[in-house]
Design a protein around this motif. Structure first.
Motif, mmCIF file in Angstrom:
data_model
loop_
_atom_site.group_PDB
_atom_site.id
_atom_site.type_symbol
_atom_site.label_atom_id
_atom_site.label_comp_id
_atom_site.label_asym_id
_atom_site.label_seq_id
_atom_site.Cartn_x
_atom_site.Cartn_y
_atom_site.Cartn_z
ATOM 1 N N ASN A 19 8.452 -58.554 -52.053
ATOM 2 C CA ASN A 19 8.568 -57.097 -52.026
ATOM 3 C C ASN A 19 9.503 -56.636 -50.916
ATOM 4 N N SER A 20 9.549 -57.395 -49.820
ATOM 5 C CA SER A 20 10.480 -57.067 -48.729
ATOM 6 C C SER A 20 11.921 -57.251 -49.193
ATOM 7 N N LEU A 21 12.157 -58.288 -49.987
ATOM 8 C CA LEU A 21 13.499 -58.499 -50.535
ATOM 9 C C LEU A 21 13.865 -57.379 -51.508
ATOM 10 N N THR A 22 12.891 -56.913 -52.278
ATOM 11 C CA THR A 22 13.136 -55.791 -53.183
ATOM 12 C C THR A 22 13.500 -54.534 -52.412
ATOM 13 N N LEU A 23 12.816 -54.304 -51.291
ATOM 14 C CA LEU A 23 13.124 -53.142 -50.459
ATOM 15 C C LEU A 23 14.511 -53.268 -49.832
ATOM 16 N N LEU A 24 14.918 -54.493 -49.512
ATOM 17 C CA LEU A 24 16.283 -54.700 -49.010
ATOM 18 C C LEU A 24 17.301 -54.377 -50.097
ATOM 19 N N ASN A 25 16.984 -54.717 -51.331
ATOM 20 C CA ASN A 25 17.821 -54.332 -52.463
ATOM 21 C C ASN A 25 17.966 -52.814 -52.509
ATOM 22 N N LEU A 26 16.855 -52.114 -52.373
ATOM 23 C CA LEU A 26 16.884 -50.650 -52.396
ATOM 24 C C LEU A 26 17.662 -50.092 -51.208
ATOM 25 N N VAL B 246 22.518 -57.516 -55.558
ATOM 26 C CA VAL B 246 22.366 -58.519 -56.620
ATOM 27 C C VAL B 246 21.689 -59.765 -56.070
ATOM 28 N N LEU B 247 22.069 -60.174 -54.864
ATOM 29 C CA LEU B 247 21.467 -61.352 -54.241
ATOM 30 C C LEU B 247 19.971 -61.149 -54.021
ATOM 31 N N PHE B 248 19.589 -60.011 -53.437
ATOM 32 C CA PHE B 248 18.172 -59.746 -53.178
ATOM 33 C C PHE B 248 17.394 -59.557 -54.482
ATOM 34 N N ASP B 249 18.047 -58.985 -55.491
ATOM 35 C CA ASP B 249 17.384 -58.810 -56.784
ATOM 36 C C ASP B 249 17.092 -60.168 -57.428
ATOM 37 N N PHE B 250 17.990 -61.120 -57.235
ATOM 38 C CA PHE B 250 17.767 -62.472 -57.764
ATOM 39 C C PHE B 250 16.694 -63.197 -56.961
ATOM 40 N N LEU B 251 16.735 -63.061 -55.641
ATOM 41 C CA LEU B 251 15.816 -63.803 -54.786
ATOM 42 C C LEU B 251 14.380 -63.300 -54.884
ATOM 43 N N ASP C 220 10.621 -53.104 -58.166
ATOM 44 C CA ASP C 220 11.891 -53.712 -58.552
ATOM 45 C C ASP C 220 12.690 -52.781 -59.463
ATOM 46 N N ALA C 221 11.995 -52.115 -60.393
ATOM 47 C CA ALA C 221 12.680 -51.190 -61.299
ATOM 48 C C ALA C 221 13.255 -49.994 -60.538
ATOM 49 N N LEU C 222 12.522 -49.492 -59.564
ATOM 50 C CA LEU C 222 13.012 -48.356 -58.774
ATOM 51 C C LEU C 222 14.235 -48.757 -57.944
ATOM 52 N N ALA C 223 14.174 -49.937 -57.336
ATOM 53 C CA ALA C 223 15.314 -50.416 -56.543
ATOM 54 C C ALA C 223 16.541 -50.616 -57.427
ATOM 55 N N ASP C 224 16.329 -51.217 -58.609
ATOM 56 C CA ASP C 224 17.449 -51.462 -59.522
ATOM 57 C C ASP C 224 18.074 -50.161 -60.012
ATOM 58 N N LEU C 225 17.255 -49.127 -60.199
ATOM 59 C CA LEU C 225 17.792 -47.844 -60.668
ATOM 60 C C LEU C 225 18.777 -47.271 -59.664
ATOM 61 N N PHE D 166 16.474 -45.765 -68.693
ATOM 62 C CA PHE D 166 15.824 -46.042 -69.970
ATOM 63 C C PHE D 166 15.769 -47.545 -70.222
ATOM 64 N N ARG D 167 16.870 -48.252 -69.904
ATOM 65 C CA ARG D 167 16.893 -49.693 -70.131
ATOM 66 C C ARG D 167 15.872 -50.407 -69.258
ATOM 67 N N LEU D 168 15.766 -50.012 -67.999
ATOM 68 C CA LEU D 168 14.798 -50.632 -67.092
ATOM 69 C C LEU D 168 13.367 -50.399 -67.562
ATOM 70 N N ALA D 169 13.098 -49.178 -68.048
ATOM 71 C CA ALA D 169 11.761 -48.877 -68.565
ATOM 72 C C ALA D 169 11.474 -49.711 -69.815
ATOM 73 N N ARG D 170 12.458 -49.838 -70.693
ATOM 74 C CA ARG D 170 12.285 -50.637 -71.906
ATOM 75 C C ARG D 170 12.094 -52.109 -71.570
ATOM 76 N N PHE D 171 12.865 -52.592 -70.585
ATOM 77 C CA PHE D 171 12.743 -53.993 -70.170
ATOM 78 C C PHE D 171 11.360 -54.266 -69.594
ATOM 79 N N GLY D 172 10.862 -53.326 -68.793
ATOM 80 C CA GLY D 172 9.562 -53.526 -68.165
ATOM 81 C C GLY D 172 8.396 -53.451 -69.135
ATOM 82 N N SER D 173 8.590 -52.785 -70.258
ATOM 83 C CA SER D 173 7.492 -52.615 -71.213
ATOM 84 C C SER D 173 7.591 -53.547 -72.420
#
Length: 255
Positions: free
Chosen positions: A9-16, A42-47, A66-71, A127-134
């Motif tokens: 989750n810390s890596l996700t926050l670094l992505n954000l 991209v690196l933090f999103d992968f890690l 992760d979805a919020l950071a990616d958005l 929309f894509r992130l929401a669809r991917f997550g569901s």
């Protein structure tokens, strides 16, 4: 929150965090800085995903975070880059000064009608992130272009246009209507019902021919264009996925 989920989750926050910095660089027109921040995203999103699976700490909280950071990193940043590309002198004649008072606050700004169109990309990525997550049918492959790939296609593109080998592309982007075409293409790419292969990065016999071809093309593009090759690599990924789908593809169910 489980203790082992703190690290992913810390890596996700670094992505954000770096996604926010990329947005700032984009508004300043410092595309090179935005590109560097995007690569870190991209690196933090992968890690974060890899570490969560290794620690068996996947959680609903991490999924939403992760979805919020990616958005922000991959949905807002490319839209801002396109917005800034078309708010310079070429659209000066379209400017409309708007002034109004609201609750005692005086507001004045330049209204640029075409420059807000790129934010349709942000809506499509959301929309894509929401669809991917569901959905449960994207574990082995993606449906539509992943949002990090879309960002890598758009954000460094202004820098790539300066390369002497690609002068013919810059002529297209001198048109004010190219913003509409670019935005439409970006929206179609993330929402299209096309099966796109995932990169496993195992470098063994389990890799598909599609992945090996992309690796070879990537090495060649990196040799000629260095880090500016990213948009061309993503374009190659799209083309290979289309060919792969035409040869082996089956009808997909989108949920």
């Amino acid at each position: 929150m489980k203790s082992q989920s703190i690290f992913p989750n810390s890596l996700t926050l670094l992505n954000l965090f770096f996604g926010c910095i990329a947005c700032v660089f984009s508004f300043w027109g410092v595309i090179s800085g935005a590109t560097i921040c995007l690569l870190l995203c991209v690196l933090f999103d992968f890690l974060d995903g890899s570490l969560a699976r290794r620690l068996n700490s996947q959680s609903l909280l991490g999924k939403y975070l992760d979805a919020l950071a990616d958005l922000v990193s991959f949905g807002v940043t490319p839209a801002i880059v396109l917005h800034v590309m078309y708010t310079h002198e070429r659209l000066a004649v379209w400017n409309k000064q708007i002034d109004f008072d609201l609750f005692g606050l005086s507001v004045g700004f330049q209204w640029l009608p075409l420059s807000i169109i790129p934010f349709l990309i942000t809506l499509c990525v959301a929309f894509r992130l929401a669809r991917f997550g569901s959905s449960d049918n994207q574990k082995e492959s993606f449906i539509g272009l992943p949002s990090p790939a879309l960002a890598l296609l758009i954000v460094p593109f202004p820098l790539l246009l300066q390369h002497p080998y690609l002068d013919f592309f810059s002529q297209f982007f001198q048109s004010t209507y190219s913003i509409i075409i670019t935005t439409i293409i970006g929206c179609i790419l993330v929402l299209m019902p096309l099966k796109m292969f995932k990169l496993k990065l195992t470098f063994n016999r389990s890799q598909s021919w599609s992945e090996w071809i992309l690796y070879i093309i990537t090495l060649g593009l990196l040799f000629f264009f260095q880090f500016l090759a990213m948009p061309l690599i993503v374009f190659s990924y799209i083309v290979i996925s289309i060919v792969n789908h035409l040869i082996y593809g089956k009808k997909l169910r989108i949920s």
